[in-house]
Design a protein around this motif. Structure first.
Motif, PDB file in Angstrom:
ATOM      1  N   GLY A   1       0.852  -1.451  -0.130  1.00 16.26           N
ATOM      2  CA  GLY A   1       0.106  -0.107  -0.068  1.00 16.26           C
ATOM      3  C   GLY A   1       0.689   1.402   0.093  1.00 16.26           C
ATOM      4  O   GLY A   1       0.197   2.403   0.056  1.00 16.26           O
ATOM      5  N   GLY A   2       2.032   1.027  -0.283  1.00 12.16           N
ATOM      6  CA  GLY A   2       2.822   2.348  -0.097  1.00 12.16           C
ATOM      7  C   GLY A   2       4.286   2.240   0.584  1.00 12.16           C
ATOM      8  O   GLY A   2       4.553   1.036   0.784  1.00 12.16           O
ATOM      9  N   GLY A   3       5.000   3.232   0.605  1.00 12.50           N
ATOM     10  CA  GLY A   3       6.204   3.225   1.309  1.00 12.50           C
ATOM     11  C   GLY A   3       7.152   4.546   0.923  1.00 12.50           C
ATOM     12  O   GLY A   3       6.355   5.600   0.606  1.00 12.50           O
ATOM     13  N   SER A   4       8.293   4.491   1.638  1.00 13.61           N
ATOM     14  CA  SER A   4       8.850   5.872   1.409  1.00 13.61           C
ATOM     15  C   SER A   4      10.427   5.492   1.152  1.00 13.61           C
ATOM     16  O   SER A   4      10.984   4.379   1.366  1.00 13.61           O
ATOM     17  CB  SER A   4       9.065   6.454   2.818  1.00 13.61           C
TER      18      SER A   4
ATOM     19  N   ALA B   1      15.882   9.931   8.672  1.00 12.42           N
ATOM     20  CA  ALA B   1      14.687   9.036   9.528  1.00 12.42           C
ATOM     21  C   ALA B   1      13.405  10.173   9.503  1.00 12.42           C
ATOM     22  O   ALA B   1      12.308   9.404   9.485  1.00 12.42           O
ATOM     23  CB  ALA B   1      15.267   9.204  11.073  1.00 12.42           C
ATOM     24  N   LEU B   2      13.577  11.343   9.507  1.00 11.31           N
ATOM     25  CA  LEU B   2      12.330  12.249   9.353  1.00 11.31           C
ATOM     26  C   LEU B   2      11.483  12.244   8.027  1.00 11.31           C
ATOM     27  O   LEU B   2      10.582  11.924   7.998  1.00 11.31           O
ATOM     28  CB  LEU B   2      12.514  13.785   9.682  1.00 11.31           C
ATOM     29  N   LEU B   3      12.592  12.113   7.010  1.00  8.60           N
ATOM     30  CA  LEU B   3      11.669  11.915   5.780  1.00  8.60           C
ATOM     31  C   LEU B   3      11.229  10.634   5.494  1.00  8.60           C
ATOM     32  O   LEU B   3      10.085  10.496   4.804  1.00  8.60           O
ATOM     33  CB  LEU B   3      12.834  12.183   4.650  1.00  8.60           C
ATOM     34  N   VAL B   4      11.829   9.601   5.982  1.00  8.34           N
ATOM     35  CA  VAL B   4      10.954   8.210   5.897  1.00  8.34           C
ATOM     36  C   VAL B   4       9.790   8.055   6.714  1.00  8.34           C
ATOM     37  O   VAL B   4       9.083   7.100   6.587  1.00  8.34           O
ATOM     38  CB  VAL B   4      12.038   6.973   5.769  1.00  8.34           C
ATOM     39  N   SER B   5       9.658   8.969   7.728  1.00  5.21           N
ATOM     40  CA  SER B   5       8.768   8.586   8.716  1.00  5.21           C
ATOM     41  C   SER B   5       7.339   9.111   8.229  1.00  5.21           C
ATOM     42  O   SER B   5       7.356  10.034   7.331  1.00  5.21           O
ATOM     43  CB  SER B   5       9.053   9.610  10.086  1.00  5.21           C
ATOM     44  N   PRO B   6       6.249   8.548   8.633  1.00  2.00           N
ATOM     45  CA  PRO B   6       4.840   9.053   8.296  1.00  2.00           C
ATOM     46  C   PRO B   6       4.761  10.787   8.662  1.00  2.00           C
ATOM     47  O   PRO B   6       3.720  11.286   8.252  1.00  2.00           O
ATOM     48  CB  PRO B   6       4.001   8.229   9.176  1.00  2.00           C
ATOM     49  N   ARG B   7       5.500  10.900   9.635  1.00  3.53           N
ATOM     50  CA  ARG B   7       5.533  12.522   9.970  1.00  3.53           C
ATOM     51  C   ARG B   7       5.692  13.508   8.728  1.00  3.53           C
ATOM     52  O   ARG B   7       5.247  14.553   8.802  1.00  3.53           O
ATOM     53  CB  ARG B   7       6.450  12.651  11.248  1.00  3.53           C
ATOM     54  N   SER B   8       6.329  12.922   7.793  1.00  2.00           N
ATOM     55  CA  SER B   8       6.684  13.735   6.581  1.00  2.00           C
ATOM     56  C   SER B   8       5.720  13.155   5.654  1.00  2.00           C
ATOM     57  O   SER B   8       6.054  13.185   4.531  1.00  2.00           O
ATOM     58  CB  SER B   8       8.380  13.482   6.145  1.00  2.00           C
ATOM     59  N   GLY B   9       4.716  12.877   5.985  1.00  2.00           N
ATOM     60  CA  GLY B   9       3.704  12.269   5.007  1.00  2.00           C
ATOM     61  C   GLY B   9       3.309  13.221   3.699  1.00  2.00           C
ATOM     62  O   GLY B   9       2.983  12.806   2.516  1.00  2.00           O
ATOM     63  N   GLY B  10       3.448  14.444   3.618  1.00  2.00           N
ATOM     64  CA  GLY B  10       3.453  15.539   3.012  1.00  2.00           C
ATOM     65  C   GLY B  10       4.477  16.063   2.181  1.00  2.00           C
ATOM     66  O   GLY B  10       4.496  16.758   1.068  1.00  2.00           O
TER      67      GLY B  10
END
Length: 261
Positions: A128-131, A236-245
């Motif tokens: 369903g997705g990823g980073s 770590a921040l970029l791959v996190s859902p916290r960077s979803g946008g």
């Protein structure tokens, strides 16, 4: 801040030292299941796959290992790069590398990235997705008479990230790029490494190059080389859902090297 990475499966290439090791450790500390792809075993609590990414079959082997061990792939960090085996950087002048040198540089810094993404994307889509985070370089955006082939390969990595973010963003895969400047790794510090090569160019010594000459030559606002952990924290921040946008972005971490708007 909880980066919401617990239980996610992350593949990190070039994870045995430097930036890759810092990324692997950081993601593991955040609770991710980390698959480290490198020729040597990293000093970290990860699942290691011993591969040479110059081998076209290696990326598929790494992804297959992640699927076997942890059920899939949620995160891919394409960190492996730099001088191919047997090559010392920096090297001066366009005429210095021959065709074989160009091929090796692109094989390691571009084609290995392409193959890793090609292997990982279908697995990410199933989940369903990823980073994906690709590690480029400030040399992609600041051309120089030094390391011409390396800069060209890293510019291609930057362009690929933009294209992939457009194609796969609607399907839930975010793709971003981190572009480090000079980072204090063994690429600089080892015997015969970049600092010693620079020292030969300017008539200095390794320690002086690292502490004074290189920061001055590269016009680093901070006056020092970047630390690997500073790159790892951004990844770590970029791959996190916290960077979803955030997708299709380039994050430059270079001590203020690049000055243009």
């Amino acid at each position: 801040m909880d980066l919401q990475l617990s239980g996610r499966v992350a593949v990190v290439t070039g994870a045995s030292k430097g930036i890759g090791l810092a990324v692997a450790r950081t993601l593991a500390e955040e609770g991710a299941h980390v698959v480290a792809a490198s020729r040597t075993v990293p000093d970290a609590k990860v699942s290691h796959v011993a591969v040479d990414l110059m081998d076209p079959e290696a990326p598929a082997q790494v992804v297959a290992h992640a699927v076997r061990e942890f059920g899939g792939v949620d995160i891919l960090v394409n960190n492996a790069g730099g001088p191919p085996p047997g090559v010392t950087l920096p090297r001066a002048g366009f005429l210095t590398p021959d065709d074989a040198g160009w091929r090796a540089m692109f094989e390691f810094n571009l084609f290995a990235v392409v193959r890793m993404i090609r292997a990982a994307v279908p697995v990410m889509l199933e989940r369903g997705g990823g980073s994906i985070v690709n590690v480029s370089s400030t040399m992609a955006r600041q051309p120089s008479a030094m390391n011409v082939d390396y800069g060209a390969a890293k510019a291609a990595v930057l362009a690929i990230g933009k294209s992939l973010s457009e194609e796969f963003g609607p399907q839930g895969i975010r793709v971003n790029t981190v572009s480090p400047g000079p980072v204090l790794t063994d690429w600089w510090t080892k015997d015969g490494g970049a600092a010693e090569v620079f020292a030969g160019f300017v008539g200095s010594d390794r320690d002086s190059v690292i502490k004074e000459v290189a920061p001055a030559m590269m016009n680093l606002t901070t006056g020092r080389l970047v630390h690997p952990q500073e790159i790892a924290d951004a990844v770590a921040l970029l791959v996190s859902p916290r960077s979803g946008g955030t997708t299709g972005a380039e994050v430059v971490i270079d001590g203020g090297q690049l000055k243009e708007i």
